[in-house]
Design an enzyme around this catalytic site. Structure first.
Site, PDB file in Angstrom:
ATOM      1  CE1 TYR A   1      -4.466  -2.055   4.961  1.00 34.64           C
ATOM      2  CE2 TYR A   1      -3.243  -0.025   4.594  1.00 34.64           C
ATOM      3  CZ  TYR A   1      -3.967  -1.097   4.100  1.00 34.64           C
ATOM      4  OH  TYR A   1      -4.183  -1.204   2.744  1.00 34.64           O
TER       5      TYR A   1
ATOM      6  CB  SER B   1      -0.843  -0.015   1.281  1.00 33.69           C
ATOM      7  OG  SER B   1      -1.493   1.223   1.480  1.00 33.69           O
TER       8      SER B   1
HETATM    9  P1  NAD Z   1     -11.481  -6.131  -0.323  1.00 32.74           P
HETATM   10  O1  NAD Z   1     -12.060  -5.943   1.025  1.00 32.74           O
HETATM   11  O2  NAD Z   1     -12.309  -5.825  -1.532  1.00 32.74           O
HETATM   12  O3  NAD Z   1     -10.936  -7.615  -0.485  1.00 32.74           O
HETATM   13  C1  NAD Z   1     -10.206  -8.236   0.541  1.00 32.74           C
HETATM   14  C2  NAD Z   1     -10.100  -9.712   0.232  1.00 32.74           C
HETATM   15  O4  NAD Z   1      -9.373 -10.321   1.308  1.00 32.74           O
HETATM   16  C3  NAD Z   1     -11.448 -10.431   0.166  1.00 32.74           C
HETATM   17  O5  NAD Z   1     -11.397 -11.422  -0.847  1.00 32.74           O
HETATM   18  C4  NAD Z   1     -11.558 -11.103   1.539  1.00 32.74           C
HETATM   19  O6  NAD Z   1     -12.365 -12.281   1.529  1.00 32.74           O
HETATM   20  C5  NAD Z   1     -10.107 -11.438   1.779  1.00 32.74           C
HETATM   21  N1  NAD Z   1      -9.806 -11.676   3.186  1.00 32.74           N
HETATM   22  C6  NAD Z   1      -9.912 -10.826   4.225  1.00 32.74           C
HETATM   23  N2  NAD Z   1      -9.555 -11.442   5.372  1.00 32.74           N
HETATM   24  C7  NAD Z   1      -9.191 -12.703   5.028  1.00 32.74           C
HETATM   25  C8  NAD Z   1      -8.737 -13.822   5.770  1.00 32.74           C
HETATM   26  N3  NAD Z   1      -8.565 -13.786   7.099  1.00 32.74           N
HETATM   27  N4  NAD Z   1      -8.488 -14.971   5.093  1.00 32.74           N
HETATM   28  C9  NAD Z   1      -8.667 -15.039   3.752  1.00 32.74           C
HETATM   29  N5  NAD Z   1      -9.096 -14.014   3.004  1.00 32.74           N
HETATM   30  C10 NAD Z   1      -9.360 -12.857   3.644  1.00 32.74           C
HETATM   31  O7  NAD Z   1     -10.129  -5.275  -0.320  1.00 32.74           O
HETATM   32  P2  NAD Z   1      -9.256  -4.587  -1.479  1.00 32.74           P
HETATM   33  O8  NAD Z   1      -9.458  -3.127  -1.366  1.00 32.74           O
HETATM   34  O9  NAD Z   1      -9.430  -5.283  -2.774  1.00 32.74           O
HETATM   35  O10 NAD Z   1      -7.808  -4.852  -0.881  1.00 32.74           O
HETATM   36  C11 NAD Z   1      -6.938  -5.831  -1.390  1.00 32.74           C
HETATM   37  C12 NAD Z   1      -5.537  -5.527  -0.908  1.00 32.74           C
HETATM   38  O11 NAD Z   1      -5.125  -4.254  -1.415  1.00 32.74           O
HETATM   39  C13 NAD Z   1      -5.413  -5.433   0.618  1.00 32.74           C
HETATM   40  O12 NAD Z   1      -4.212  -6.029   1.034  1.00 32.74           O
HETATM   41  C14 NAD Z   1      -5.373  -3.939   0.863  1.00 32.74           C
HETATM   42  O13 NAD Z   1      -4.713  -3.615   2.049  1.00 32.74           O
HETATM   43  C15 NAD Z   1      -4.643  -3.453  -0.357  1.00 32.74           C
HETATM   44  N6  NAD Z   1      -4.853  -2.035  -0.657  1.00 32.74           N
HETATM   45  C16 NAD Z   1      -6.108  -1.569  -0.968  1.00 32.74           C
HETATM   46  C17 NAD Z   1      -6.281  -0.230  -1.228  1.00 32.74           C
HETATM   47  C18 NAD Z   1      -7.625   0.360  -1.575  1.00 32.74           C
HETATM   48  O14 NAD Z   1      -7.746   1.585  -1.636  1.00 32.74           O
HETATM   49  N7  NAD Z   1      -8.625  -0.457  -1.847  1.00 32.74           N
HETATM   50  C19 NAD Z   1      -5.182   0.651  -1.166  1.00 32.74           C
HETATM   51  C20 NAD Z   1      -3.934   0.131  -0.854  1.00 32.74           C
HETATM   52  C21 NAD Z   1      -3.784  -1.221  -0.607  1.00 32.74           C
END
Ligand code: NAD
Length: 261
Positions: free
Chosen positions: A156, A143
């Protein structure tokens, strides 16, 4: 297709960025293991639709990545199903927002387990297979918060910084085996995880969702617009290509200029 016949496993791929990466890798010819939480009937149907659209194989292999034994079983099942795992994308992630002196201890433990320790356990389990293949790609979804901090997100930020450290060690130890390891550092990306934060902030500020989105994204980024999950997926697919064969140990920002300041 560039990645024809390769096998990938993407954690947290029932939603958001992970799901977009599964679709991108399948479009590039990979067989893909879909993992993460979700309704098994719905996710199986989604995985089958992706397989038939791109003429590849997919399988839904659910596991709680906070539990090391489940992680090991998930990787073993994927290896059994597809013969090997050559591309690993550590994407599962969760968030909790509170000041450090009020941060719940169980939330700290859960965030570190899902956002950092899970990547250690998956990577450890796949490296022997990648070494046998003489080829591997590890992509860790960190991130902008892996490079800079924001208040309220101690667990985080700590986990995402740690994930970049893990990425660098993975790259250094495995370069001579044809294995690369890189981190992608997204800024605000339009997914349920990010949209929930905008909704929560709008409830507090009284702004409309649209105004809150511009306000929230613009506070951090030079470009006040969400990145799409597909744009992150395109970079992940590039990192698996031969053009990226010597890109390793890098933390690549896709963040509208967030960490430039
Ligand atoms: P999201 O909430 O849409 O998806 C998260 C996924 O992780 C889901 O498939 C969920 O089932 C899975 N998950 C959560 N806890 C779990 C567990 N204990 N075991 C197995 N699976 C689990 O989130 P996203 O926004 O697509 O985020 C994906 C990644 O990108 C994350 O690591 C997040 O930190 C990172 N990220 C997101 C953003 C943003 O703005 N969306 C920015 C920077 C980084």
């Amino acid at each position: 297709m560039a990645l024809n016949g390769r096998t990938a496993l993407v954690t947290g791929s029932t939603s958001g960025i992970g799901l977009a990466i599964v679709k991108g890798l399948a479009a590039a010819g990979c067989n893909v293991a879909v993992t993460g939480f979700g309704d098994a009937v719905e996710v199986n149907a989604l995985a089958a639709a992706i397989a038939s659209q791109h003429q590849v194989q997919t399988a839904y292999i659910p596991a709680d990545v906070a539990k090391p034994a489940e992680v090991r079983a998930m990787i073993a099942t994927a290896a059994q199903r597809f013969g090997t795992v050559e591309i690993l994308v550590n994407n599962a992630g969760i968030q909790h927002i509170a000041q450090l002196d009020e941060f719940p201890e169980d939330e700290w433990d859960r965030i570190v387990a899902v956002n950092l320790s899970a990547a250690f356990h998956t990577t450890k389990a796949v490296l022997p297979m990648m070494k046998r293949s003489g080829w591997g790609r590890v992509i860790n979804i960190s991130s902008a918060h892996g490079l800079v901090a924001s208040p309220g997100k101690c667990a985080y930020v700590a986990a995402k910084h740690g994930l970049i450290g893990l990425t660098k060690v993975t790259a250094l130890e495995n370069g001579r085996f044809g294995i690369t390891a890189n981190a992608i550092c997204p800024g605000w990306t339009r997914t349920p995880l990010a949209e929930k934060q905008v909704t929560d902030r709008a409830a507090q500020s009284g702004r409309s969702l649209q105004d809150e989105e511009i306000q929230t994204v613009g506070e951090k980024q030079a470009i006040p617009a969400f990145t799409t999950p597909e744009q992150i997926a395109d970079l992940a697919v590039f990192l698996c290509s031969e053009s990226a064969a010597t890109v390793t140990g890098a933390a690549l920002s896709v963040d509208g200029g967030w960490v430039a300041q």
